[in-house]
Design an enzyme around this catalytic site. Structure first.
Site, PDB file in Angstrom:
ATOM      1  N   HIS A 203       0.732  -1.202   0.112  1.00 30.87           N
ATOM      2  CA  HIS A 203      -0.055  -0.128  -0.073  1.00 30.87           C
ATOM      3  C   HIS A 203       0.968   1.223   0.065  1.00 30.87           C
ATOM      4  O   HIS A 203       2.096   1.267   0.061  1.00 30.87           O
ATOM      5  CB  HIS A 203      -1.111   0.012   1.185  1.00 30.87           C
ATOM      6  CG  HIS A 203      -0.389   0.133   2.542  1.00 30.87           C
ATOM      7  ND1 HIS A 203      -1.212   0.757   3.650  1.00 30.87           N
ATOM      8  CD2 HIS A 203       0.974   0.350   2.836  1.00 30.87           C
ATOM      9  CE1 HIS A 203      -0.173   0.863   4.690  1.00 30.87           C
ATOM     10  NE2 HIS A 203       0.691   0.681   4.499  1.00 30.87           N
TER      11      HIS A 203
ATOM     12  N   CYS B  11       5.486   5.455   4.669  1.00 31.86           N
ATOM     13  CA  CYS B  11       4.203   4.939   4.363  1.00 31.86           C
ATOM     14  C   CYS B  11       3.806   5.602   2.832  1.00 31.86           C
ATOM     15  O   CYS B  11       3.196   5.279   2.231  1.00 31.86           O
ATOM     16  CB  CYS B  11       3.295   4.895   5.167  1.00 31.86           C
ATOM     17  SG  CYS B  11       3.387   3.342   6.373  1.00 31.86           S
TER      18      CYS B  11
ATOM     19  N   HIS C 117       4.810  -0.118  -0.473  1.00 33.25           N
ATOM     20  CA  HIS C 117       5.773  -0.760   0.566  1.00 33.25           C
ATOM     21  C   HIS C 117       4.775  -1.827   0.900  1.00 33.25           C
ATOM     22  O   HIS C 117       3.610  -1.529   1.104  1.00 33.25           O
ATOM     23  CB  HIS C 117       6.376   0.048   1.533  1.00 33.25           C
ATOM     24  CG  HIS C 117       5.299   0.434   2.309  1.00 33.25           C
ATOM     25  ND1 HIS C 117       4.801   1.593   2.162  1.00 33.25           N
ATOM     26  CD2 HIS C 117       4.728   0.104   3.598  1.00 33.25           C
ATOM     27  CE1 HIS C 117       3.939   2.018   2.886  1.00 33.25           C
ATOM     28  NE2 HIS C 117       3.828   1.102   3.989  1.00 33.25           N
TER      29      HIS C 117
ATOM     30  N   HIS D  48       3.443  -4.968   4.032  1.00 31.61           N
ATOM     31  CA  HIS D  48       3.208  -5.404   5.271  1.00 31.61           C
ATOM     32  C   HIS D  48       2.671  -6.737   5.146  1.00 31.61           C
ATOM     33  O   HIS D  48       1.975  -7.309   4.446  1.00 31.61           O
ATOM     34  CB  HIS D  48       2.205  -4.461   6.058  1.00 31.61           C
ATOM     35  CG  HIS D  48       2.384  -2.969   6.156  1.00 31.61           C
ATOM     36  ND1 HIS D  48       3.207  -2.684   7.259  1.00 31.61           N
ATOM     37  CD2 HIS D  48       1.945  -1.846   5.520  1.00 31.61           C
ATOM     38  CE1 HIS D  48       3.602  -1.442   7.251  1.00 31.61           C
ATOM     39  NE2 HIS D  48       2.723  -0.721   6.285  1.00 31.61           N
TER      40      HIS D  48
ATOM     41  N   ASP E  19      -4.745 -10.766  -0.386  1.00 30.81           N
ATOM     42  CA  ASP E  19      -3.199 -11.393  -0.362  1.00 30.81           C
ATOM     43  C   ASP E  19      -2.403 -11.189  -1.642  1.00 30.81           C
ATOM     44  O   ASP E  19      -3.100 -11.552  -2.617  1.00 30.81           O
ATOM     45  CB  ASP E  19      -3.293 -12.753   0.085  1.00 30.81           C
ATOM     46  CG  ASP E  19      -2.050 -13.347   0.512  1.00 30.81           C
ATOM     47  OD1 ASP E  19      -1.436 -12.696   0.952  1.00 30.81           O
ATOM     48  OD2 ASP E  19      -1.763 -14.594  -0.062  1.00 30.81           O
ATOM     49  N   HIS E  20      -1.058 -10.705  -1.601  1.00 30.27           N
ATOM     50  CA  HIS E  20      -0.530 -10.592  -2.537  1.00 30.27           C
ATOM     51  C   HIS E  20      -1.141  -9.613  -3.659  1.00 30.27           C
ATOM     52  O   HIS E  20      -0.699  -9.584  -5.073  1.00 30.27           O
ATOM     53  CB  HIS E  20      -0.120 -11.666  -3.417  1.00 30.27           C
ATOM     54  CG  HIS E  20       0.839 -12.525  -2.566  1.00 30.27           C
ATOM     55  ND1 HIS E  20       0.607 -13.130  -1.270  1.00 30.27           N
ATOM     56  CD2 HIS E  20       2.290 -12.762  -2.900  1.00 30.27           C
ATOM     57  CE1 HIS E  20       1.873 -13.853  -0.815  1.00 30.27           C
ATOM     58  NE2 HIS E  20       2.828 -13.370  -1.566  1.00 30.27           N
TER      59      HIS E  20
ATOM     60  N   GLU F 115      -0.648  -4.299  11.668  1.00 25.04           N
ATOM     61  CA  GLU F 115       0.028  -4.121  10.603  1.00 25.04           C
ATOM     62  C   GLU F 115       1.479  -4.355  10.665  1.00 25.04           C
ATOM     63  O   GLU F 115       2.320  -4.615   9.616  1.00 25.04           O
ATOM     64  CB  GLU F 115      -0.046  -2.634  10.469  1.00 25.04           C
ATOM     65  CG  GLU F 115       0.343  -1.976   8.835  1.00 25.04           C
ATOM     66  CD  GLU F 115      -0.158  -0.593   8.511  1.00 25.04           C
ATOM     67  OE1 GLU F 115      -0.972  -0.614   7.811  1.00 25.04           O
ATOM     68  OE2 GLU F 115       0.518   0.289   9.272  1.00 25.04           O
TER      69      GLU F 115
HETATM   70 NI    NI Z   1       2.497   1.014   5.695  1.00 25.67          NI
END
Ligand code: NI
Length: 134
Positions: free
Chosen positions: A13, A32, A38, A40, A78-79, A123
């Site tokens: 995100h 972020c 990037h 998580h 996911d992914h 997170e």
């Molecule tokens: Ni983040």
């Protein structure tokens, strides 16, 4: 009585406000707001509260809960790049708070009304949010 199922998903995100300058975005969101996104490793705890069923001894069948979370949440996020791939976040910032609300709304639709639902989304190892519909 509360029971919990833990599942994980990995997503990318970027947090930024298009109305702000790059400097202000960096000031508020730090790394972020990195333009190239990037990732998580999200940990999702789904908590279901209800009475223990006399016939099964369960609050809810955790196999049912596992399948529900995997099919409705993990398959979806996911992914994925939350900003680009997931329509839920085309006009909503994919912060942990907003992701938790989106997940809660999806799961709520599939759970019987006799259950209370709450989700906790981790997170990072140290940061989590919790949402129970309020
Ligand atoms: Ni983040």
């Amino acid at each position: 009585m509360k029971v919990c199922r833990r599942e994980t998903f990995n997503s990318a995100h970027r947090l930024f406000n298009p109305d702000w300058s790059d400097e202000k975005n960096f000031e508020v969101f730090g790394k972020c707001s990195n333009p190239n996104f990037h990732g998580h490793n999200y940990v999702l705890e789904t908590w279901v509260e209800g009475d223990i069923d006399l016939e099964t001894g369960y609050v809810i069948d955790l196999k049912y809960l596992k399948d529900l979370i995997r099919n409705e949440i993990c398959e979806r996020f996911d992914h994925r790049n939350l900003n680009l791939d997931c329509e839920e976040f085309h006009s909503l910032k994919p912060s942990a708070e907003n992701i938790a609300v989106v997940i809660w709304n999806i799961l709520r639709k599939h759970l019987d009304n006799r259950y209370q639902l709450s989700v906790r989304l981790w997170e990072t190892e140290n940061n989590s949010v919790s949402y129970s519909g309020l």
